[in-house]
Scaffold this motif. Sequence first.
Motif, PDB file in Angstrom:
ATOM      1  N   UNK A 175       0.852  -1.188   0.000  1.00 13.48           N
ATOM      2  CA  UNK A 175       0.000   0.000   0.000  1.00 13.48           C
ATOM      3  C   UNK A 175       0.894   1.246   0.000  1.00 13.48           C
ATOM      4  N   UNK A 176       0.569   2.219  -0.841  1.00 10.80           N
ATOM      5  CA  UNK A 176       1.385   3.420  -0.974  1.00 10.80           C
ATOM      6  C   UNK A 176       1.319   4.261   0.302  1.00 10.80           C
ATOM      7  N   UNK A 177       2.428   4.883   0.677  1.00  9.20           N
ATOM      8  CA  UNK A 177       2.440   5.681   1.925  1.00  9.20           C
ATOM      9  C   UNK A 177       1.419   6.813   1.934  1.00  9.20           C
ATOM     10  N   UNK A 178       1.149   7.429   0.770  1.00  9.59           N
ATOM     11  CA  UNK A 178       0.195   8.546   0.757  1.00  9.59           C
ATOM     12  C   UNK A 178      -1.246   8.066   0.915  1.00  9.59           C
ATOM     13  N   UNK A 179      -1.489   6.743   0.836  1.00  3.37           N
ATOM     14  CA  UNK A 179      -2.832   6.196   1.031  1.00  3.37           C
ATOM     15  C   UNK A 179      -3.079   5.714   2.457  1.00  3.37           C
ATOM     16  N   UNK A 180      -2.095   5.811   3.332  1.00  6.01           N
ATOM     17  CA  UNK A 180      -2.190   5.219   4.672  1.00  6.01           C
ATOM     18  C   UNK A 180      -2.554   6.299   5.693  1.00  6.01           C
ATOM     19  N   UNK A 181      -3.483   5.982   6.566  1.00  3.38           N
ATOM     20  CA  UNK A 181      -3.882   6.920   7.615  1.00  3.38           C
ATOM     21  C   UNK A 181      -2.886   6.875   8.770  1.00  3.38           C
ATOM     22  N   UNK A 182      -3.018   7.846   9.661  1.00  2.00           N
ATOM     23  CA  UNK A 182      -2.206   7.873  10.868  1.00  2.00           C
ATOM     24  C   UNK A 182      -2.978   7.221  12.009  1.00  2.00           C
ATOM     25  N   UNK A 183      -2.253   6.774  13.033  1.00  6.11           N
ATOM     26  CA  UNK A 183      -2.883   6.030  14.133  1.00  6.11           C
ATOM     27  C   UNK A 183      -3.967   6.851  14.829  1.00  6.11           C
ATOM     28  N   UNK A 184      -3.725   8.146  15.026  1.00  7.46           N
ATOM     29  CA  UNK A 184      -4.708   8.988  15.704  1.00  7.46           C
ATOM     30  C   UNK A 184      -5.946   9.243  14.855  1.00  7.46           C
ATOM     31  N   UNK A 185      -5.856   9.090  13.523  1.00  2.37           N
ATOM     32  CA  UNK A 185      -7.048   9.239  12.692  1.00  2.37           C
ATOM     33  C   UNK A 185      -8.121   8.236  13.091  1.00  2.37           C
ATOM     34  N   UNK A 186      -7.704   7.047  13.508  1.00  2.00           N
ATOM     35  CA  UNK A 186      -8.653   6.022  13.937  1.00  2.00           C
ATOM     36  C   UNK A 186      -8.876   6.052  15.438  1.00  2.00           C
TER      37      UNK A 186
END
Length: 258
Positions: free
Chosen positions: A79-90
């Motif tokens: 998965x591309x890095x720009x498609x990955x959320x950050x831990x705090x987003x969830x």
Amino acid sequence: LAQKYDPQRERELRAWIEGTTGRRIGDSFMDGLKDGVILCELINKLQPGSVQKVNEPIQNWHKLENIGNFLRAITRYGVKPHDIFEANDLFENTNHTQVQSTLIALASQAKTKGNNVNLGVKYAEKQQRRFHPEKLRHHPGPRRDPPLPHPQMGTNKFASQQGMTAYGTRRHLYDPKLGTDQPLDQATISLQMGTNKGASQAGMTAPGTKRQIFEPALGMEHCDTLTIGLQMGSNKGASQQGMTVYGLPRQVYDPKYC
């Protein structure tokens, strides 16, 4: 960002994740993923051994560590890095839209790797060609067309280009009266040479050349034939005697003091 969240995509993701892991997420989709346990089990199903240890969600740092392990695992999965959320987003419910986009990108990557996924798109695979070294050694190489002719060479439909210069080449102008050097080649044009449609150009100067003006009453010396006297000639027969240059100050005096 909240307006971009797609409930239909959530239902599709729920069906895919529950069908892959065999675990029920719960009534709230994001709350069911917040501890990171189901996410770690999902990536382990897609690629066994991606997350070595899944923490029991006892404390908050256990949950954050599970989410972090999941994010690192899907990065290695492709998965591309720009498609990955950050831990705090969830974990802090700050950007559920980005979490949804990451899960869709993971489903697309799983479909590309051959998994049966009814979600996302299949990425195009890189087609790398390999040629045998023997064929490359005997290949004639790229085709080389004959060089293009120089724009000033030869003729264009039998029209002679003799004396032509390259496009953009400057041509030197000189004035014989200024004492400059004579032209070095045929590209130099004298300002006083030739005529314009038979009209004599005798006495003409280059555009912008200044012409010196003097007044005899001030004792100014004659410079050359280009100098014009202010008191010479007349204007339609009207005498210009005593006239001065427009704008020249004229001294006013009282004979009693001179």
